[in-house]
Scaffold this active site. Structure first.
Site, short mmCIF file in Angstrom:
data_model
loop_
_atom_site.label_atom_id
_atom_site.label_comp_id
_atom_site.label_asym_id
_atom_site.label_seq_id
_atom_site.Cartn_x
_atom_site.Cartn_y
_atom_site.Cartn_z
CG ASP A 102 -7.17 -3.28 -2.59
OD1 ASP A 102 -7.84 -2.51 -1.89
OD2 ASP A 102 -5.93 -3.33 -2.56
CB SER A 138 -0.94 -0.05 1.21
OG SER A 138 -1.98 0.89 1.11
CG HIS A 194 -5.71 -2.63 1.01
ND1 HIS A 194 -5.20 -2.20 -0.21
CD2 HIS A 194 -5.03 -1.93 1.96
CE1 HIS A 194 -4.27 -1.28 0.00
NE2 HIS A 194 -4.14 -1.11 1.30
#
Length: 338
Positions: free
Chosen positions: A276, A189, A313
């Site tokens: 995600d 991320s 995610h």
């Protein structure tokens, strides 16, 4: 007439309520965002949010991680970074109990992966520990660092420059002790933006990492904000860039991974789940297509995980084949650098 009057009052009250709500949501909040750099940083970095209930970084065994050393790296700008070193499985039985050997073991020859986490939380978050275990199982050292202002690292003003510097200093600390053992980066991320920027700058210093794994990346921070669920309702307004995107860039939060990897030599593996909802997988596709076109001779791979697996995610580490995928990437990287 009395009933009609009440109806008009009720209607007027309803219209007034929605009018005020519209002003707050679509005008006041964007204005506060634009003119409050500290709020922008707090919302993007989330460095004090989602901390684990147990915060005992000096004793990784509390989190079920044996064969793990907690230590600290002092940076050139007087910041102290909290770090864990997780030994690979093949070294754990013989050396795990003696932490004095850990630094020396970095030169033993096994691959070393520097893990750069996303926003919020710390190196001790559960899903991160799941990944460490998978990487340990394929006989990799894991160096998990908390950037400045996260966990037990020095709590100072946070910005892209500082975070990237922390990743670079961690890499250099490992590099000085690896003595030729291959070093990889794994960013998740926000950590993908940090890692890509840091590794591109390392190459400019003639330091060449062996590979970079990007889990759930974005191509640039502006696009991640544009695609975020809470901003989608705003992006159709003509003032969206002025109030939402431009001030973040002006605040020095760019994380342009496309540009940072455009001319980089480091092999790249991109991992993204199709379900995600934090960072849409299409941003990974955009990133892959951009850097694949701009660096045709460098190893660049993209793996998308079907939504039916429910990885979202954070949980690509739960893929049954993740160990083999990472081992294959490492082997391919070592072939290209041999």
């Amino acid at each position: 007439m009395f009933i009609n009057c009440n109806k008009r009052k009720a209607c007027g009250t309803t219209v007034g309520f929605f009018g005020i709500a519209f002003i707050i949501i679509f005008l006041l909040v964007p204005a506060i965002w634009r003119y409050s750099p500290s709020i922008q940083k707090r919302m993007i970095f989330l460095n004090h949010d989602h901390m684990p209930k147990v915060q005992n970084y000096s004793h990784p065994e509390v989190y079920g991680l044996r064969g793990t050393r907690n230590f600290y790296i002092d940076t050139k700008d007087n910041v102290t970074l909290g770090v864990w070193h997780i030994l690979p499985s093949n070294l754990f039985v013989k050396y795990g109990a003696n932490e004095s050997n850990y630094e020396q073991l970095l030169s033993h020859g096994e691959s070393i992966i520097i893990y750069m986490h996303g926003n919020s939380g710390a190196r001790s978050n559960n899903q991160r520990i799941e990944l460490y275990r998978k990487l340990r199982d394929i006989n990799c050292h894991v160096i998990a660092v908390d950037y400045r202002s996260y966990a037990d690292s020095t709590d100072v003003e946070i910005d892209e420059t500082g975070l990237v510097s922390d990743a670079m200093e961690t890499f250099k600390w490992v590099y000085e002790r690896a003595h030729g053992s291959p070093i990889f980066g794994w960013g998740h991320s926000l950590g993908t933006g940090i890692g890509a920027h840091a590794f591109s700058l390392l190459e400019k210093e003639n330091i060449y990492p062996h590979g970079l794994i990007l889990e759930a990346p974005f191509n640039k921070m502006s696009e991640a904000i544009r695609e975020y669920s809470t901003t989608k309702v705003l992006r159709y307004f003509p003032w969206f860039d002025f109030f939402i995107i431009d001030p973040v860039i002006e605040n020095g939060i760019v994380f342009d991974t496309e540009q940072n990897l455009k001319n980089a030599k480091v092999p790249v593996l991109i991992l993204h789940a199709r379900d995600d909802i934090i960072i849409p997988y299409q941003l990974s596709e955009n990133l892959y297509n951009y850097i694949k076109a701009s660096r045709k001779s460098e190893l660049t791979e993209l793996i998308l995980f079907d939504a039916l697996y429910g990885f979202g995610h954070q949980f690509i580490c739960r893929d049954n084949g993740i160990k083999k995928k990472i081992e294959k990437f490492i082997q391919n990287c070592l072939k290209t650098t041999s």
